[in-house]
Scaffold this motif. Structure first.
Motif, PDB file in Angstrom:
ATOM      1  N   ALA A  91      23.112  15.512  77.170  1.00 14.25           N
ATOM      2  CA  ALA A  91      24.200  14.598  76.842  1.00 14.25           C
ATOM      3  C   ALA A  91      23.940  13.999  75.460  1.00 14.25           C
ATOM      4  N   GLU A  92      24.900  13.195  75.011  1.00 15.79           N
ATOM      5  CA  GLU A  92      24.855  12.709  73.630  1.00 15.79           C
ATOM      6  C   GLU A  92      23.861  11.578  73.441  1.00 15.79           C
ATOM      7  N   HIS A  93      23.829  10.615  74.341  1.00 20.57           N
ATOM      8  CA  HIS A  93      23.002   9.421  74.181  1.00 20.57           C
ATOM      9  C   HIS A  93      21.733   9.574  75.014  1.00 20.57           C
ATOM     10  N   GLN A 105      19.280  10.994  79.461  1.00 24.23           N
ATOM     11  CA  GLN A 105      20.461  11.284  78.655  1.00 24.23           C
ATOM     12  C   GLN A 105      21.718  10.938  79.451  1.00 24.23           C
ATOM     13  N   ARG A 153      27.602   8.063  77.758  1.00 22.44           N
ATOM     14  CA  ARG A 153      27.874   6.906  76.907  1.00 22.44           C
ATOM     15  C   ARG A 153      26.643   6.014  76.870  1.00 22.44           C
TER      16      ARG A 153
END
Length: 545
Positions: free
Chosen positions: A312-314, A328, A331
């Protein structure tokens, strides 16, 4: 050059002014902010004057606000709501907007009031909260209903009596510390703002439906809210056996929607079943599929690494006890979820460290078993060879028996060299060239010292000493401070083989027989806890060789 020279004094003046502003106590800004609000709301001035007072009020609010430190830099995405609220408050002429602003302001003031420890600042914030509630109930809310007209006495009290509260705040003693966002009780402030909004909407609903006066609608709304709060307080912490909403809410907030007790129990079960630390971490992380706010992550340890879930991004990383975990999510995690992730990482780190210690102990136990087995085998082979040597000597003719002798000081020096790293104390009188039967003394002292040093494996602080005397009779004693030999073992120690945990139990038996053939006697003169002494001594018939 001239432009820079003209700009420098201006920057210095602005810096000095900003420094002076930061030194002003928050209570002073609070009092001025409320006075500007009172002038804008209560006094019937033209639109330009009202907007000017509202703009001054909002500026003073920014100087007082406890959310962001005055020296902190505000990002553009955070500055946009600030300007949007200022535009809404100044440009939109609506009593409902003002009522909403008063509810928000009352929540902030109440939140700061709960964090004050000094009496003066606490009283100032309580007066400010009383002023905001009085202004809302006595002036803004009645005007929001449209058809309600205020009595003249109430208008006079609201217009000229309420400003006494902000004036009193200005003259109260200032606090020593400035309030910051870290000392705010946001939950309390949010609940207070919501209660004020519910009260305002309740009064509006009663007036609109029941067609009663504003005063009677306010009384009915306050009574209804009081009954509701009383019921909620009883349900929050009841007395009839039910755990209460407080405990249920706390458990939910702590688990963040995850049955934490069930996961912790499965983690403990997995720890009992899985012996390898890395396999334990991999299986434990694969069991976190119930965490919907965690998409996946990675883990890294000394002997391996891996991943779980989906990328994931964060990401949020924690490292505990040699285990690094990267969580991860889609948001950014809220502070509560970030704290929960830290708790999960710490718990996994503790279990991983316990597994590593357990594996280290197993490896040490395996090495110790190999060492003990080798030492026992060496001891047994040595005793067997000693027995064979004794049997071969008995088969020889007496004339063929040849006993090797060595000088006492030479043998003593060699003995100290062999055991110099075993913490053994050696004591001897003045030694000379008195001949000693080398095979006998080597065999006896090795058996005795091996048995004495082995006691240190199960007993701490065992002292071992060896003492040699040559006159009037040659005597060699080995003493240790360990446990005494059992009575049945001591009785048969030199008469027959005995049961032994470390060998075949024939070492001292063969040593006693060899000593008897060489004109010596091996005995146990002292056998008590803390002092066990074995002695090899020449017989009176033999004398000194």
């Amino acid at each position: 050059m001239t432009e820079h020279t003209e700009t420098a004094p201006q920057l210095a003046w602005l810096t000095s002014l900003a420094t002076r502003f930061t030194r002003v106590a928050p209570g002073r800004w609070l009092g001025l902010m409320l006075l500007a609000l009172h002038a804008a709301v209560v006094f019937d001035a033209d639109v330009t004057t009202t907007r000017a007072f509202l703009l001054a009020h909002y500026g003073l609010f920014l100087l007082w606000q406890p959310l962001v430190r005055s020296e902190a830099r505000i990002e553009p995405r955070l500055a946009l709501p600030v300007f949007a609220m200022a535009a809404l408050l100044v440009l939109v002429d609506s009593t409902w907007v003002m009522a909403l602003w008063l509810a928000i302001l009352a929540g902030l003031v109440g939140a700061v009031a709960t964090s004050q420890n000094e009496r003066g600042p606490r009283l100032a914030y309580l007066l400010a909260l009383a002023y905001l509630l009085a202004l809302l109930l006595a002036w803004v809310l009645p005007q929001s209903l449209g058809r309600t007209s205020l009595p003249d006495e109430l208008r006079i009290v609201a217009r000229y009596g309420l400003p006494l509260l902000p004036l009193a705040i200005l003259f109260l003693p200032a606090g020593r510390q400035r309030s910051t966002s870290s000392t705010l009780d946001f939950i309390y402030g949010l609940m207070l703002s919501l209660l004020i909004m519910v009260m305002a909407l309740g009064v509006f609903a009663v007036v609109a439906v029941a067609k009663v006066s504003y005063a009677w609608a306010l009384v009915q709304t306050l009574l209804g809210m009081a009954a509701l709060l009383l019921a909620l307080s009883w349900l929050w912490n009841p007395r009839a056996g039910f755990a209460g909403l407080g405990q249920v809410t706390s458990r939910y907030l702590l688990s963040v929607g995850l049955p934490f007790e069930g996961w912790a129990q499965r983690l403990a079960t997995l720890a009992e079943r899985e012996r390898d630390p890395e396999s334990f971490v991999r299986d434990a992380l694969s069991d976190l599929h119930e965490l919907t706010w965690i998409r996946g992550g990675r883990w890294q340890a000394a002997r391996g690494e891996g991943s779980f879930g989906e990328p994931a991004e964060h990401a949020v990383s924690h490292a505990f006890h040699g285990l690094t975990l990267s969580w991860q999510s889609v948001r950014p995690l809220t502070p509560a979820l970030a704290l929960h992730v830290r708790l999960l990482s710490q718990l996994l780190g503790y279990f991983y460290a316990a597994k590593v210690r357990e594996q280290t102990l197993r490896e040490q136990a395996y090495s110790q078993a190999i060492h003990d087995t080798g030492a026992r085998l060496t001891h047994d082979v040595k005793n067997i060879l000693q027995s064979l040597k004794t049997l071969l000597a008995e088969l020889k003719q007496p004339a063929e028996m040849d006993v090797a002798h060595v000088a006492a000081h030479t043998w003593w020096a060699a003995l100290q060299t062999r055991y110099e790293h075993d913490d053994v104390q050696f004591f001897a009188e003045v030694l000379d060239d008195t001949p000693l039967p080398q095979d006998l003394f080597d065999s006896v002292v090795d058996n005795l010292l091996t048995n004495a040093l082995r006691k240190r494996q199960n007993q701490s602080g065992v002292a071992v000493e060896v003492r040699l005397t040559l006159h009037p009779l040659v005597s060699l004693t080995v003493t240790d401070s360990g446990s005494a030999a059992p009575e049945h073992v001591a009785r048969n120690l030199f008469l027959s083989p005995v049961a032994s945990d470390f060998g075949l139990g024939v070492g001292l038996y063969q040593a006693a027989r060899q000593a008897a053939r060489s004109g010596y006697r091996l005995e146990l003169p002292d056998n008590q806890a803390g002092r066990v002494t074995f002695r090899l001594q020449a017989t009176a018939a033999t004398g000194n060789p």
